[in-house]
Design an enzyme around this catalytic site. Structure first.
Site, PDB file in Angstrom:
ATOM      1  N   CYS A   2      -4.081  -5.521  -2.163  1.00 58.46           N
ATOM      2  CA  CYS A   2      -5.234  -5.863  -3.230  1.00 58.46           C
ATOM      3  C   CYS A   2      -5.166  -7.249  -3.530  1.00 58.46           C
ATOM      4  O   CYS A   2      -4.178  -7.796  -3.894  1.00 58.46           O
ATOM      5  CB  CYS A   2      -5.637  -4.715  -4.072  1.00 58.46           C
ATOM      6  SG  CYS A   2      -5.546  -3.197  -3.564  1.00 58.46           S
ATOM      7  N   ARG A  27      -6.102  -9.922   1.510  1.00 61.87           N
ATOM      8  CA  ARG A  27      -5.238  -8.823   0.810  1.00 61.87           C
ATOM      9  C   ARG A  27      -5.696  -7.495   1.156  1.00 61.87           C
ATOM     10  O   ARG A  27      -4.982  -6.567   0.438  1.00 61.87           O
ATOM     11  CB  ARG A  27      -4.877  -9.444  -0.537  1.00 61.87           C
ATOM     12  CG  ARG A  27      -4.207 -10.705  -0.791  1.00 61.87           C
ATOM     13  CD  ARG A  27      -4.192 -11.200  -2.387  1.00 61.87           C
ATOM     14  NE  ARG A  27      -3.106 -10.074  -2.944  1.00 61.87           N
ATOM     15  CZ  ARG A  27      -1.732 -10.608  -3.084  1.00 61.87           C
ATOM     16  NH1 ARG A  27      -1.571 -11.784  -2.609  1.00 61.87           N
ATOM     17  NH2 ARG A  27      -0.881 -10.056  -3.628  1.00 61.87           N
ATOM     18  N   TRP A  74      -7.013  -2.783  -0.749  1.00 61.72           N
ATOM     19  CA  TRP A  74      -6.575  -2.225   0.546  1.00 61.72           C
ATOM     20  C   TRP A  74      -6.183  -0.848   0.095  1.00 61.72           C
ATOM     21  O   TRP A  74      -5.091  -0.739  -0.888  1.00 61.72           O
ATOM     22  CB  TRP A  74      -5.388  -3.045   1.172  1.00 61.72           C
ATOM     23  CG  TRP A  74      -4.730  -2.594   2.370  1.00 61.72           C
ATOM     24  CD1 TRP A  74      -5.271  -2.669   3.620  1.00 61.72           C
ATOM     25  CD2 TRP A  74      -3.551  -1.492   2.286  1.00 61.72           C
ATOM     26  NE1 TRP A  74      -4.699  -2.121   4.483  1.00 61.72           N
ATOM     27  CE2 TRP A  74      -3.662  -1.351   3.830  1.00 61.72           C
ATOM     28  CE3 TRP A  74      -2.712  -0.959   1.610  1.00 61.72           C
ATOM     29  CZ2 TRP A  74      -2.603  -0.620   4.493  1.00 61.72           C
ATOM     30  CZ3 TRP A  74      -1.671  -0.251   2.127  1.00 61.72           C
ATOM     31  CH2 TRP A  74      -1.611   0.023   3.266  1.00 61.72           C
ATOM     32  N   ASN A  98      -3.335  -4.268  -8.495  1.00 61.84           N
ATOM     33  CA  ASN A  98      -2.850  -4.539  -7.178  1.00 61.84           C
ATOM     34  C   ASN A  98      -1.417  -3.739  -7.045  1.00 61.84           C
ATOM     35  O   ASN A  98      -0.622  -4.054  -8.065  1.00 61.84           O
ATOM     36  CB  ASN A  98      -2.689  -6.078  -6.902  1.00 61.84           C
ATOM     37  CG  ASN A  98      -1.693  -6.322  -5.436  1.00 61.84           C
ATOM     38  OD1 ASN A  98      -1.509  -5.479  -4.703  1.00 61.84           O
ATOM     39  ND2 ASN A  98      -1.181  -7.469  -5.717  1.00 61.84           N
ATOM     40  N   LYS A 483      -0.435  -7.504  19.325  1.00 64.36           N
ATOM     41  CA  LYS A 483      -1.675  -8.267  18.894  1.00 64.36           C
ATOM     42  C   LYS A 483      -2.804  -7.226  19.591  1.00 64.36           C
ATOM     43  O   LYS A 483      -4.036  -7.274  18.886  1.00 64.36           O
ATOM     44  CB  LYS A 483      -1.912  -9.555  19.821  1.00 64.36           C
ATOM     45  CG  LYS A 483      -0.934 -10.755  19.202  1.00 64.36           C
ATOM     46  CD  LYS A 483      -1.560 -11.301  18.061  1.00 64.36           C
ATOM     47  CE  LYS A 483      -1.182 -10.476  16.803  1.00 64.36           C
ATOM     48  NZ  LYS A 483       0.053 -11.100  16.073  1.00 64.36           N
ATOM     49  N   GLU A 486      -3.862  -4.180  17.546  1.00 60.69           N
ATOM     50  CA  GLU A 486      -4.225  -4.377  16.009  1.00 60.69           C
ATOM     51  C   GLU A 486      -5.693  -4.986  16.115  1.00 60.69           C
ATOM     52  O   GLU A 486      -6.567  -4.529  15.076  1.00 60.69           O
ATOM     53  CB  GLU A 486      -3.325  -5.132  15.292  1.00 60.69           C
ATOM     54  CG  GLU A 486      -3.078  -6.708  15.121  1.00 60.69           C
ATOM     55  CD  GLU A 486      -2.587  -7.448  14.234  1.00 60.69           C
ATOM     56  OE1 GLU A 486      -2.571  -7.303  13.213  1.00 60.69           O
ATOM     57  OE2 GLU A 486      -1.687  -8.438  14.634  1.00 60.69           O
ATOM     58  N   HIS A 502      13.377   4.674  32.302  1.00 58.51           N
ATOM     59  CA  HIS A 502      13.953   5.535  31.467  1.00 58.51           C
ATOM     60  C   HIS A 502      13.068   6.191  30.819  1.00 58.51           C
ATOM     61  O   HIS A 502      13.306   7.108  29.841  1.00 58.51           O
ATOM     62  CB  HIS A 502      15.121   4.789  30.774  1.00 58.51           C
ATOM     63  CG  HIS A 502      16.197   4.037  31.157  1.00 58.51           C
ATOM     64  ND1 HIS A 502      17.200   4.795  32.135  1.00 58.51           N
ATOM     65  CD2 HIS A 502      16.264   2.747  31.556  1.00 58.51           C
ATOM     66  CE1 HIS A 502      18.085   3.811  32.621  1.00 58.51           C
ATOM     67  NE2 HIS A 502      17.429   2.786  32.458  1.00 58.51           N
ATOM     68  N   LYS A 600      -4.073  -8.859   5.561  1.00 58.13           N
ATOM     69  CA  LYS A 600      -3.289 -10.016   5.990  1.00 58.13           C
ATOM     70  C   LYS A 600      -1.952  -9.988   5.233  1.00 58.13           C
ATOM     71  O   LYS A 600      -0.897 -10.323   5.633  1.00 58.13           O
ATOM     72  CB  LYS A 600      -3.977 -11.112   5.689  1.00 58.13           C
ATOM     73  CG  LYS A 600      -3.374 -12.595   5.995  1.00 58.13           C
ATOM     74  CD  LYS A 600      -3.475 -12.972   7.620  1.00 58.13           C
ATOM     75  CE  LYS A 600      -2.650 -14.021   8.135  1.00 58.13           C
ATOM     76  NZ  LYS A 600      -2.316 -13.944   9.334  1.00 58.13           N
TER      77      LYS A 600
END
Ligand code: M6R
Length: 605
Positions: A2, A27, A74, A98, A483, A486, A502, A600
């Protein structure tokens, strides 16, 4: 996580808070909200979703007042609904937070026992209700806020407004960063210098346990016991101008294409091509005396650490270990006397990496922070800072920070090898020359943009994608998979090519694209054999290579890469995997720069 901001101002607060929240959206962007105070009365607007939703809510119903607090969330406790959005308000206080209040359950029980009711499920609401209960008991605001802080366990940065108090704002920091900014007849609080960039460059970084009382005229900082303390004022170098996308559709695309430029900039700070030498920042110890290097990071930065281990061990013959930051301190690592621990983080704020840094420092290790954000907590706490000079990275998916991290780590490995006497001056100069070619070769790879876009569109609707590589390119396979998942939400995994048989090879059928990262090196034949094994099972192989022309004939696609040595290839091969993810995400129509559930900067453990 946050982002939080507070303005005790003299002109309308809402547009200024919105501007700061735009800078803080990295954030978290699950919900956003603002509360203001005017004539002693608190009011707020909140909206689930990105900042645009809050802007719409404010258009529908404006919020006046010259002072206020703002939040971009967040979600940790409770879904990203309006009820769980900050600011949390009672009849006495408005709070943004936060971090995580770890003891919120017992505190909530205690308050429920007193007949106090709750609206949402967040840990933050407990802080608002607790502070309110002390104010309702008649405590003066400063005492009530201080007492509240003494009851909290966990990580938090807080900004608080109190009804009836137009000339008062509180802030507190424990585990999550908080900065005080100074203006003309105004004062501010923010998660970082970026939040306050359009307001002030005169800042105080609060220390752990600090709390602050702001009025329009002054700021007083206190320690956890409530004693006034002095903290140094610093001048922030963060630019007030907002970074824009230029001609690009997304920040991620812009940042991918900036890579030759920023890598050249980064290398320019570390390489002296005329002398054929690496120039690292001044170290408070001799590199030659370092017996072991420990590399710790999260996510993409962790893959940079994994690549660096190969360079450090191969060139300098110094043992290097690599850890995911969230695991590091719990395995009780064995430190070596005089060991160097390098913490790699774009943001310099990642909670797990910061906690690991503190663990290593407390154990007496030499501590270096390899960061993009100067002024970040890691940069301030490390013995040595190795800046990566990537410039502001806005896309949640890290791209240019990764290749700049690799560039600086390659320079570090060369310098360590020279300091250890593993390479002589001629070899050092040859490595410097090799590394110097990186930006030019990166630009060549970017010319394949269209070809990569075509391949990406053909894999965009796959359910699973595998990335395989060997040796120093195994971490690039894992980075490619990270990459892709996400930003495109396609399930992807990165494997050491030799490991497929394997177990993972059981996944292969005609619907599973496999990206093979196979530069022409000592391992290419083995990697290509593994790719043949995949083709024999109808797997759709996409080869990224400067060799294996003949073998590539039967493959689904082949991207021809420029040839380079092992100091450069991991940096070059990062680009096609970034572009594959980017174009697959564009094809799927996901939110490339702000993918779901992410942020981020990850400032919670
Ligand atoms: O700021 P940091 O480098 O410490 O961040 C670490 C990870 O959170 C970050 O690399 C994350 O994995 C990225 N979203 C990857 O693209």
């Amino acid at each position: 996580m946050c982002g939080i901001v507070g303005i005790l101002g003299t002109s309308p607060a809402t547009p200024r808070i919105l501007e700061s929240l735009k800078r803080l959206e990295y954030r978290g962007y699950d919900s956003a909200g603002i509360a203001t105070i005017e004539d002693g009365k608190l009011d707020r607007r909140r909206a689930p979703g990105k900042l645009g939703a809050l802007e719409d809510a404010l258009k529908a119903s404006a919020l006046s007042g010259n002072s206020g607090i703002g939040h971009t969330r967040w979600a940790t406790h409770g879904e990203p609904t309006e009820a769980n959005a900050h600011p949390h308000m009672t009849h006495r206080v408005a709070i943004v937070h936060n971090g995580i209040i770890e003891n919120f359950r017992p505190l909530k029980e205690e308050l429920l026992g007193k007949g106090i009711t709750f609206e949402g499920e967040t840990d933050t609401e407990v802080v608002a209700r607790l502070l309110t209960s002390y104010l309702d008991e008649g405590m003066p605001p400063r005492d009530a806020f201080h007492k509240t802080l003494t009851r909290l366990v966990g990580a938090f940065a807080l900004c608080v407004l109190i009804s009836g108090e137009d000339d008062l704002m509180f802030g507190a920091r424990e585990g999550s960063p908080l900065v005080v900014g100074f203006g003309e007849g105004e004062n501010y609080l923010g998660s970082d210098a970026m939040a306050l960039a359009s307001l002030s460059n005169r800042l105080i970084y609060l220390e752990e346990g600090d709390w602050a009382e702001l009025t329009h005229a002054k700021v007083q900082v206190f320690d956890p016991a409530g004693n006034p303390v002095e903290r140094p004022t610093t001048i922030s170098q963060v630019a007030a101008t907002m970074v824009d996308k230029g001609n690009h559709r997304h920040f991620m695309q812009k940042e991918i294409f900036e890579q030759p430029t920023v890598v050249a900039q980064a290398l320019g700070r570390y390489l002296d091509p005329n002398a054929g030498k690496v120039r690292l920042p001044q170290m408070p110890f001799e590199l030659a005396t370092v017996p072991k290097v420990t590399l710790v990071a999260c996510g993409t930065s962790f893959y940079a650490a994994q690549v660096a281990r190969y360079w450090i061990e191969k060139l300098a013959r110094v043992p290097a270990e690599v850890d995911i930051a969230s695991e590091f301190r719990y395995r009780e690592p064995v430190y070596m006397h005089g060991g160097l621990a390098i913490f790699i983080s774009q943001s310099g704020e990642t909670a797990d990496t910061l906690a690991a840094l503190r663990h290593a420092k407390a154990a007496g290790q030499r501590v270096a922070a390899l960061v993009n954000v100067m002024g970040s907590t890691m940069a301030r706490e490390a013995d040595v800072v190795l800046p990566i000079h990537a410039g502001a990275e806005i896309g949640v998916a890290s791209t240019k920070a990764f290749t700049c991290q690799l560039s600086v780590l390659a320079a570090f490995a060369i310098d360590l090898a020279a300091a250890k006497g593993q390479i002589d001056e001629t070899q050092e100069a040859a490595f410097v020359e090799e590394l110097e070619t990186t930006p030019k070769l990166m630009a060549q790879v970017l010319h394949h943009d269209e070809d990569i876009a075509k391949i990406a569109r053909s894999i965009a609707h796959a359910r699973d994608v595998l990335f395989v590589g060997r040796g120093i390119h195994f971490p690039i396979a894992m980075e490619g998979a990270l990459k892709l998942k996400e930003i495109s939400y396609i399930h992807a995994e990165g494997y050491a090519a030799g490991e497929l048989k394997h177990g993972p090879i059981a996944l292969i059928d005609e619907n599973v694209p496999v990206i093979g990262i196979a530069p022409e090196d000592d391992l290419i034949d083995k990697t290509v054999s593994n790719l043949q094994e995949i083709m024999a099972r109808q797997g759709k192989v996409i080869l990224l290579s400067d060799g294996a022309e003949k073998e590539a004939e039967g493959m689904y696609a082949h991207l021809s890469m420029p040839s380079a040595g092992e100091l450069v290839t991991p940096i070059l091969y990062a680009i096609p995997v970034q572009l594959l993810a980017y174009y697959a995400a564009v094809e799927k129509g996901t939110d490339v720069d702000q993918p779901r559930n992410l942020a981020k900067s990850v400032t919670v453990e």
